[in-house]
Enzyme design. Structure first.
Site, mmCIF file in Angstrom:
data_model
loop_
_atom_site.group_PDB
_atom_site.id
_atom_site.type_symbol
_atom_site.label_atom_id
_atom_site.label_comp_id
_atom_site.label_asym_id
_atom_site.label_seq_id
_atom_site.Cartn_x
_atom_site.Cartn_y
_atom_site.Cartn_z
ATOM 1 N N SER A 1 0.839 -1.193 0.000
ATOM 2 C CA SER A 1 0.000 0.000 0.000
ATOM 3 C C SER A 1 0.875 1.246 0.000
ATOM 4 C CB SER A 1 -0.889 0.010 1.251
ATOM 5 O OG SER A 1 -1.538 1.247 1.428
ATOM 6 N N TYR B 1 -1.918 -0.615 10.694
ATOM 7 C CA TYR B 1 -1.973 -0.922 9.262
ATOM 8 C C TYR B 1 -0.721 -0.434 8.533
ATOM 9 C CZ TYR B 1 -3.522 -0.983 4.407
ATOM 10 O OH TYR B 1 -3.599 -1.200 3.054
#
Length: 266
Positions: free
Chosen positions: A149, A162
């Protein structure tokens, strides 16, 4: 839009985790259309069944096996690999797409949530890759792409869990690439910003709630602040993954390719 030949991966076996998610499902479709035998896995049996049917309807000669698995379970991971190898032979293409969001600001983050996010997003891809790499190393052939990501490139508000897991995944990609290339196995990653998938839309929705905007308002804000003026779609990520898996990218290793509509330039 298809940009690849239908026989690029003819005779090769691709395993795509997280195939019930937007990026994973699109990647499975693209790889099947490029001639690969594809094993798709995820936790939702009905979604896997629908995906298998869709691939086979769009690509009549496609060979697809679906396998329901919880990759956080050691036995499920081993059974998945064994079933996949029995069906289509050695896995030569691996896409680690399974992942989750989670966490929150540090004050509210629990140890349980931190460990849960880190385990699925970082530890599981390592353990699954470790199992499949044994055969790739012996065969002197293989290509692996980890789906990370943009949050693995820069910090985000409330992203301790995350973002930390994606930074760690990027570190794994780079470190393992150095080991694997000695055995003709290439390892790379992709780092999308917001993608127009359920997970991406949920992220935009959460940001909108935090900033006092509706989902529609926040989606417009996130789109318009990109140089391209729009959010990346899942097929674009899938095409990038397919390229990295292919021999067209044979001198690319340890890279974490950013797909962000140019957001890193602003």
């Amino acid at each position: 839009m298809s940009i690849f030949s239908s026989d690029v991966f003819k005779g090769q076996h691709a395993l795509v985790t997280g195939a019930t998610g937007g990026i994973g499902s699109e990647t499975a479709k693209v790889l099947a259309a490029m001639g690969a035998n594809v094993t798709i896995t995820g936790r939702k049996e009905d979604v896997l069944n629908e995906l298998k049917e869709e691939i086979e309807s769009k690509t009549p000669n496609a060979k697809v096996m679906r396998y329901v698995a919880d990759l956080t379970d050691t036995s499920d991971r081993e059974n998945l690999v064994q079933a996949a190898e029995e069906k289509f032979g050695s896995v030569s293409l691996l896409v680690n797409s399974a992942g989750m969001t989670g966490g929150g600001i540090l004050e509210e983050l629990t140890q349980e949530e931190l460990e849960r996010v880190m385990y699925l997003n970082h530890t599981v891809p390592i353990l699954l890759t470790q199992r499949i790499y044994k055969t790739m190393k012996k065969d002197k052939k293989g290509s692996i792409v980890n789906v990370s990501s943009l949050s693995g490139i820069r910090g985000t508000y409330g992203g301790t869990a995350y973002t930390g897991s994606k930074f760690a995944l990027n570190g794994f990609t780079q470190s393992f690439a150095l080991e694997a290339i000695e055995h003709n196995v290439r390892v790379n990653g992709v780092c999308p910003g917001y993608v127009d998938t359920e997970m991406g839309r949920n992220g935009i929705r959460s940001k909108g709630e935090r900033e006092g905007h509706s989902f529609e308002e926040q989606f417009k804000i996130e789109s318009e602040k990109l140089p391209t003026g729009r959010i990346t779609n899942a097929e674009e990520v899938a095409n990038t993954i397919a390229y990295l898996l292919s021999d067209a990218a044979e001198n690319i290793i340890g890279e974490n390719i950013i797909l962000s509509g140019g957001s890193v330039m602003r």
